[in-house]
Design an enzyme around this catalytic site. Structure first.
Site, short mmCIF file in Angstrom:
data_model
loop_
_atom_site.label_atom_id
_atom_site.label_comp_id
_atom_site.label_asym_id
_atom_site.label_seq_id
_atom_site.Cartn_x
_atom_site.Cartn_y
_atom_site.Cartn_z
N CYS A 65 -44.93 9.82 -8.50
CA CYS A 65 -43.68 9.03 -8.41
C CYS A 65 -43.63 8.15 -7.17
O CYS A 65 -42.95 7.13 -7.16
CB CYS A 65 -42.47 9.96 -8.43
SG CYS A 65 -42.30 10.80 -10.00
N HIS A 69 -36.03 5.93 -5.68
CA HIS A 69 -36.70 6.46 -6.87
C HIS A 69 -35.62 6.94 -7.84
O HIS A 69 -34.69 7.64 -7.46
CB HIS A 69 -37.60 7.63 -6.45
CG HIS A 69 -38.26 8.31 -7.59
ND1 HIS A 69 -38.83 7.63 -8.65
CD2 HIS A 69 -38.47 9.63 -7.86
CE1 HIS A 69 -39.35 8.50 -9.50
NE2 HIS A 69 -39.13 9.72 -9.06
N ASN A 115 -36.44 8.87 -15.66
CA ASN A 115 -37.42 8.87 -14.56
C ASN A 115 -38.75 8.31 -15.09
O ASN A 115 -39.40 8.94 -15.92
CB ASN A 115 -37.59 10.31 -14.06
CG ASN A 115 -38.57 10.43 -12.91
OD1 ASN A 115 -39.31 9.47 -12.61
ND2 ASN A 115 -38.61 11.58 -12.29
O1 UT7 Z 1 -39.81 12.29 -10.06
C1 UT7 Z 1 -40.25 13.42 -9.40
C2 UT7 Z 1 -39.16 14.02 -8.66
N1 UT7 Z 1 -38.36 14.87 -9.53
C3 UT7 Z 1 -37.10 15.04 -9.27
O2 UT7 Z 1 -36.58 14.44 -8.37
C4 UT7 Z 1 -36.35 16.10 -10.07
C5 UT7 Z 1 -35.49 16.88 -9.15
N2 UT7 Z 1 -34.70 17.93 -9.79
C6 UT7 Z 1 -33.64 17.65 -10.60
O3 UT7 Z 1 -33.36 16.50 -10.86
C7 UT7 Z 1 -32.81 18.80 -11.12
O4 UT7 Z 1 -33.19 20.00 -10.46
C8 UT7 Z 1 -32.92 19.01 -12.67
C9 UT7 Z 1 -32.22 17.88 -13.38
C10 UT7 Z 1 -34.39 19.08 -13.08
C11 UT7 Z 1 -32.24 20.32 -13.08
O5 UT7 Z 1 -30.88 20.33 -12.64
P1 UT7 Z 1 -30.27 21.61 -11.94
O6 UT7 Z 1 -28.85 21.31 -11.68
O7 UT7 Z 1 -31.15 21.95 -10.77
O8 UT7 Z 1 -30.36 22.68 -13.10
P2 UT7 Z 1 -31.11 24.10 -13.09
O9 UT7 Z 1 -32.57 23.91 -13.13
O10 UT7 Z 1 -30.52 24.94 -12.03
O11 UT7 Z 1 -30.64 24.68 -14.49
C12 UT7 Z 1 -29.28 25.06 -14.72
C13 UT7 Z 1 -29.16 25.63 -16.11
C14 UT7 Z 1 -30.19 26.72 -16.43
O12 UT7 Z 1 -29.55 27.68 -17.22
P3 UT7 Z 1 -29.08 29.07 -16.58
O13 UT7 Z 1 -30.32 29.72 -16.04
O14 UT7 Z 1 -28.10 28.70 -15.50
O15 UT7 Z 1 -28.46 29.78 -17.73
C15 UT7 Z 1 -31.21 25.99 -17.29
O16 UT7 Z 1 -31.87 26.84 -18.20
O17 UT7 Z 1 -29.36 24.60 -17.07
C16 UT7 Z 1 -30.33 25.01 -18.04
N3 UT7 Z 1 -31.06 23.84 -18.50
C17 UT7 Z 1 -30.65 23.08 -19.54
N4 UT7 Z 1 -29.59 23.18 -20.36
C18 UT7 Z 1 -29.45 22.23 -21.30
C19 UT7 Z 1 -32.19 23.29 -17.99
N5 UT7 Z 1 -32.53 22.19 -18.68
C20 UT7 Z 1 -31.59 22.03 -19.64
C21 UT7 Z 1 -31.38 21.07 -20.65
N6 UT7 Z 1 -30.31 21.20 -21.46
N7 UT7 Z 1 -32.21 20.02 -20.83
#
Ligand code: UT7
Length: 327
Positions: free
Chosen positions: A120, A254, A284
């Protein structure tokens, strides 16, 4: 001899034909038994839509479209290009480089062409390198492209990654100038941080893929690390150019997650209106994300001659960096 600087004299971008909204993607994923929703994607990431490439819309095809647009706006003919630098993680083949393939498509026989692999952060790395090469006086101009078809690396059964990425390409033309354009450029990486948080671990071996060929990410870990890295990196380039945040007219970060962008802007004291946001439309797009956002902002008149623009990216490696550019 006056000091040589490099300036951005043209921008371009390209997207695949197929636009896929969150609602459409959630429907497609539901048919595969993968549960997600427009609401989750929008509130957690800001993404509303992305473009996904068909078989024929390869990295090189998208790179060529963006490159031709950038060359046209710079009024530089392909045969006059001295240097081609392509940032990509999703080349169409292992080698020759995407840059050499692009050079062939453009019939740009002059100069040198090579790829940069910083995922990225690739475009920020590529501009930093091209700027340094122009400053030597050996190269008068450079075509710098960020192009990725991340959808090829996506595991469509992994909802934690498959809703985040899109495909595309963006390009700029840098030209030698007596007036400063790139005011400061700084690349950084920390390999120790990167292996487990964001990777695609497989490799080609014995004529086939050995290992996991899908993108894997610990999103929360990347989120936490990215905010600190970007904030510090912005301060570094501002100090290098002896400017303050008040001197910045536009911020082109980004485009991975709206929440990350807003957090960094808040920490830096940049008002929301100065932040260029295209993650909503594009998702992204990895190395394409910054140049795609930059080209959109230029074409929408949000960046004018004389403006100071801060660009930043962070990703796998971990690799990150910032550019401070006067237009
Ligand atoms: O380009 C390279 C750089 N990459 C980035 O900058 C990405 C950085 N990270 C992020 O943008 C965020 O961490 C994400 C968007 C990937 C995830 O967001 P989050 O607020 O950190 O969510 P999380 O991983 O803590 O997940 C929260 C909940 C989980 O469920 P439980 O365990 O709380 O029951 C996940 O299983 O959301 C669930 N979940 C989803 N639910 C519906 C994860 N993905 C999905 C989904 N749809 N697509």
């Amino acid at each position: 001899m006056p000091e040589i600087f490099s300036r951005i004299v043209g921008t371009g971008s390209a997207l695949p034909k197929r636009s896929v909204s969150n609602v459409a993607l959630a429907c497609e994923l539901a048919q595969r038994g993968v549960e997600t929703s427009d609401e989750w994607i929008r509130t957690r990431t800001g993404i509303e839509n992305r473009y996904l490439a068909e078989e024929s819309e390869t990295t090189t095809v998208l790179a060529e479209r963006a490159a031709r647009m950038a060359l046209e706006s710079a009024r530089i003919a392909p045969e006059d290009v001295d240097l081609i630098v392509v940032a990509t993680t999703t080349p169409d083949q292992v080698f020759p480089s995407t840059a050499c393939q692009l050079q062939a498509r453009l019939k740009a026989k002059k100069g040198a062409a090579f790829d940069i692999q910083a995922v990225c952060a690739g475009f920020v790395y590529a501009v930093s390198v091209a700027d340094a090469m122009i400053r030597t006086g050996v190269y008068r101009n450079a075509l710098v492209v960020g192009a990725d078809v991340m959808s090829r690396l996506i595991d469509w059964s992994d909802r934690t990654t498959c809703v985040l990425f899109g495909d595309g390409a963006g390009a700029v033309v840098l030209a030698a100038s007596e007036k400063p354009g790139v005011l400061a450029a700084k690349m950084a990486s920390n390999g120790e941080l990167g292996m487990d948080v964001l990777s695609c671990p497989g490799r080609m071996e014995g004529g086939a893929l050995n290992g996991d060929g899908f993108l894997r990410m610990d999103g929360q870990q990347v989120f936490r690390t990215a905010v600190g890295m970007m904030t510090e990196s912005a301060k570094e380039v501002l100090a290098m150019a002896a400017l303050t945040i008040e001197d910045v007219d536009r911020y082109v970060p980004h485009q991975a997650n709206l929440r990350i962008m807003q957090k960094i802007a808040e920490k830096l004291g940049l008002p929301d209106e100065q932040v260029v946001v295209t993650v909503t439309r594009h998702g992204n797009t990895s190395a394409a994300s910054v140049p795609l956002a930059l080209d959109s902002a230029v074409r929408e008149g949000k960046i004018q001659e004389g403006d100071a623009v801060l660009m930043q990216a962070v990703g796998a490696g971990m690799a990150w960096g910032s550019l401070l550019v006067r237009f």
